[in-house]
Design an enzyme around this catalytic site. Structure first.
Site, PDB file in Angstrom:
ATOM      1  N   ARG A 108       0.842  -1.213   0.000  1.00 17.07           N
ATOM      2  CA  ARG A 108       0.000   0.000   0.000  1.00 17.07           C
ATOM      3  C   ARG A 108       0.872   1.256   0.000  1.00 17.07           C
ATOM      4  O   ARG A 108       0.547   2.250  -0.652  1.00 17.07           O
ATOM      5  CB  ARG A 108      -0.951  -0.015   1.200  1.00 17.07           C
ATOM      6  CG  ARG A 108      -1.945   1.140   1.157  1.00 17.07           C
ATOM      7  CD  ARG A 108      -2.984   1.048   2.245  1.00 17.07           C
ATOM      8  NE  ARG A 108      -2.404   1.163   3.570  1.00 17.07           N
ATOM      9  CZ  ARG A 108      -3.091   1.042   4.703  1.00 17.07           C
ATOM     10  NH1 ARG A 108      -4.383   0.792   4.657  1.00 17.07           N
ATOM     11  NH2 ARG A 108      -2.491   1.162   5.864  1.00 17.07           N
TER      12      ARG A 108
ATOM     13  N   ARG B  27      10.375  26.661  -1.194  1.00 19.75           N
ATOM     14  CA  ARG B  27       8.928  26.502  -1.364  1.00 19.75           C
ATOM     15  C   ARG B  27       8.492  26.871  -2.784  1.00 19.75           C
ATOM     16  O   ARG B  27       8.657  28.009  -3.223  1.00 19.75           O
ATOM     17  CB  ARG B  27       8.168  27.381  -0.363  1.00 19.75           C
ATOM     18  CG  ARG B  27       6.660  27.135  -0.409  1.00 19.75           C
ATOM     19  CD  ARG B  27       5.890  27.993   0.576  1.00 19.75           C
ATOM     20  NE  ARG B  27       4.470  27.658   0.543  1.00 19.75           N
ATOM     21  CZ  ARG B  27       3.637  28.098  -0.398  1.00 19.75           C
ATOM     22  NH1 ARG B  27       4.053  28.900  -1.348  1.00 19.75           N
ATOM     23  NH2 ARG B  27       2.360  27.736  -0.367  1.00 19.75           N
TER      24      ARG B  27
ATOM     25  N   HIS C 110       5.389  25.178  -5.677  1.00 24.63           N
ATOM     26  CA  HIS C 110       4.458  24.058  -5.871  1.00 24.63           C
ATOM     27  C   HIS C 110       5.020  22.993  -6.801  1.00 24.63           C
ATOM     28  O   HIS C 110       4.739  21.810  -6.653  1.00 24.63           O
ATOM     29  CB  HIS C 110       3.116  24.566  -6.406  1.00 24.63           C
ATOM     30  CG  HIS C 110       2.318  25.300  -5.365  1.00 24.63           C
ATOM     31  ND1 HIS C 110       2.743  26.474  -4.803  1.00 24.63           N
ATOM     32  CD2 HIS C 110       1.135  25.014  -4.774  1.00 24.63           C
ATOM     33  CE1 HIS C 110       1.854  26.892  -3.915  1.00 24.63           C
ATOM     34  NE2 HIS C 110       0.871  26.010  -3.866  1.00 24.63           N
TER      35      HIS C 110
ATOM     36  N   LYS D 150      -2.681   7.122   1.096  1.00 30.41           N
ATOM     37  CA  LYS D 150      -2.530   7.376   2.532  1.00 30.41           C
ATOM     38  C   LYS D 150      -1.681   8.637   2.708  1.00 30.41           C
ATOM     39  O   LYS D 150      -0.494   8.583   3.043  1.00 30.41           O
ATOM     40  CB  LYS D 150      -1.936   6.144   3.235  1.00 30.41           C
ATOM     41  CG  LYS D 150      -2.296   6.099   4.715  1.00 30.41           C
ATOM     42  CD  LYS D 150      -2.141   4.697   5.262  1.00 30.41           C
ATOM     43  CE  LYS D 150      -2.233   4.609   6.772  1.00 30.41           C
ATOM     44  NZ  LYS D 150      -3.405   5.154   7.416  1.00 30.41           N
TER      45      LYS D 150
ATOM     46  N   GLU E 146     -16.028   5.943   5.121  1.00 27.47           N
ATOM     47  CA  GLU E 146     -15.141   5.377   6.147  1.00 27.47           C
ATOM     48  C   GLU E 146     -15.121   6.328   7.329  1.00 27.47           C
ATOM     49  O   GLU E 146     -15.807   7.360   7.327  1.00 27.47           O
ATOM     50  CB  GLU E 146     -13.734   5.168   5.580  1.00 27.47           C
ATOM     51  CG  GLU E 146     -13.065   6.468   5.148  1.00 27.47           C
ATOM     52  CD  GLU E 146     -11.647   6.290   4.627  1.00 27.47           C
ATOM     53  OE1 GLU E 146     -11.000   5.282   4.935  1.00 27.47           O
ATOM     54  OE2 GLU E 146     -11.183   7.209   3.932  1.00 27.47           O
TER      55      GLU E 146
HETATM   56  N1  PDD Z   1      -5.286   5.048   9.975  1.00 29.80           N
HETATM   57  N2  PDD Z   1      -9.272   4.883   6.829  1.00 29.80           N
HETATM   58  C1  PDD Z   1      -8.524   5.916   7.269  1.00 29.80           C
HETATM   59  C2  PDD Z   1      -8.871   7.285   6.825  1.00 29.80           C
HETATM   60  C3  PDD Z   1      -7.451   5.667   8.144  1.00 29.80           C
HETATM   61  O1  PDD Z   1      -6.690   6.694   8.559  1.00 29.80           O
HETATM   62  C4  PDD Z   1      -7.185   4.334   8.565  1.00 29.80           C
HETATM   63  C5  PDD Z   1      -6.064   4.002   9.513  1.00 29.80           C
HETATM   64  C6  PDD Z   1      -7.989   3.303   8.082  1.00 29.80           C
HETATM   65  C7  PDD Z   1      -7.751   1.859   8.450  1.00 29.80           C
HETATM   66  O2  PDD Z   1      -6.640   1.324   7.765  1.00 29.80           O
HETATM   67  P1  PDD Z   1      -5.769   0.147   8.375  1.00 29.80           P
HETATM   68  O3  PDD Z   1      -6.688  -0.963   8.691  1.00 29.80           O
HETATM   69  O4  PDD Z   1      -4.830  -0.200   7.266  1.00 29.80           O
HETATM   70  O5  PDD Z   1      -5.067   0.683   9.593  1.00 29.80           O
HETATM   71  C8  PDD Z   1      -9.017   3.611   7.207  1.00 29.80           C
HETATM   72  C9  PDD Z   1      -4.123   4.881  10.821  1.00 29.80           C
HETATM   73  C10 PDD Z   1      -4.228   3.801  11.831  1.00 29.80           C
HETATM   74  C11 PDD Z   1      -3.716   6.235  11.373  1.00 29.80           C
HETATM   75  O6  PDD Z   1      -3.853   7.204  10.627  1.00 29.80           O
HETATM   76  O7  PDD Z   1      -3.252   6.322  12.510  1.00 29.80           O
END
Ligand code: PDD
Length: 290
Positions: free
Chosen positions: A59, A110, A112, A157, A189
């Protein structure tokens, strides 16, 4: 309670070196600081071992490629370095840690536009795992719903988490534990979790898309459901459907599986953590400790 001083005692990984946290320094021109230009992972460590490392690193690569940063380390190199880091921070009384990795587009004036030939900044930090509040397991969590104001790349992420932290704080200010995001009246979510509902003994979670992070815990819950003949579906979940659900759960690497017993100030079903949640948590913990 996590204090800054306990963080400062740890060893961290910074750009190829293991250094005491209080000596680790990053430039104020780092694009992570200036623009939130980076991605991250959170990986749990159980009994001294990285849990689902392959999935987390896949990921991470996916997030990096999506924001056009070349993955800086092979999975083997990651494993070596992270294993060393964990060993340095492992204490006798806790073999469970939470490991945080952050990669940014590096240090540059800085602007963009992407800098040229600037190495990524790579940080990894591990600290003792904060045990899930037992009240959340016995009484369940409270969640509130709110409009999802985030961008349309929630499968990356990203370290740019402003909308998520504002949402979480709004939940806490309303005496709830988590905020659940809605897009077009459908649950996507949580602020830092994925969401499941239970309907007629089936577990249901929204399908993967750019509207949500493909959670590693979410995937494992679906995998365990498949292995144990628990009916499971990936389907969109309207707010009305969630309000009538038999159970609601949240999943994340740090909280594992949490039952939601209150949604927007109303009880979920009978207001108690449900039987399918208890079964899934048992399966999940057995998987961790196998
Ligand atoms: N976050 N959705 C979001 C927006 C998240 O930030 C997370 C986890 C999850 C769950 O993903 P996973 O099962 O892979 O941990 C879903 C982590 C724990 C954090 O930001 O601390």
């Amino acid at each position: 309670m996590k204090t800054l001083s306990s963080y400062h005692d740890a060893t961290v990984y910074l750009n190829g070196e293991f250094v005491p946290a209080n000596e680790a320094k990053i430039s104020i021109f780092d694009r992570g600081f200036v623009f939130g230009d980076g991605v991250y992972e959170v990986i749990p460590v159980y009994n001294g071992k990285l849990f689902r490392l392959k999935q987390h690193l896949e990921r991470l690569d996916h997030s990096l490629i999506n924001i056009r940063i070349a993955p800086p380390l092979s999975h083997d190199k990651w494993e070596q370095r992270l294993t060393t880091l964990i060993a340095k921070n492992l204490s006798n009384n806790t073999k469970e840690q939470s490991l945080y990795i952050q990669i940014t587009r590096g240090v540059a004036p800085r602007d963009h536009k992407f800098p040229e030939k600037t190495p990524a900044t790579i940080v990894a930090v591990s600290h003792p795992f904060t045990v899930v509040d037992p009240n959340l397991l016995t009484q369940g969590a409270a969640a509130i719903t709110m409009e999802d104001l985030r961008w349309k790349c929630c499968n990356i992420k990203s370290i740019s988490l402003l909308a998520n932290i504002l949402a979480r704080q709004q939940a806490l200010d309303s005496h709830a534990d988590e905020a659940l995001f809605l897009r077009d009246n459908h649950l996507t979510e949580g602020a830092a979790s994925n969401v499941f509902i239970v309907e007629n003994r089936s577990i249901i979670t929204p399908p993967k898309s750019a509207e949500l992070l493909p959670g590693i815990t979410r995937d494992l819950v679906l995998e365990l459901a498949a292995k144990n003949n628990i009916a499971h579906l990936e389907e969109r979940i309207s707010l009305q459907r969630a309000q009538q659900a038999d159970e609601i759960w949240l999943t994340s690497s740090t909280k594992e599986i949490i039952p939601v017993t209150v949604l927007d100030d109303k009880s979920v079903a009978n207001g108690q953590p449900g039987p399918l949640w208890a079964r899934m948590l048992t399966l999940y913990q057995a998987f961790i400790h196998q």
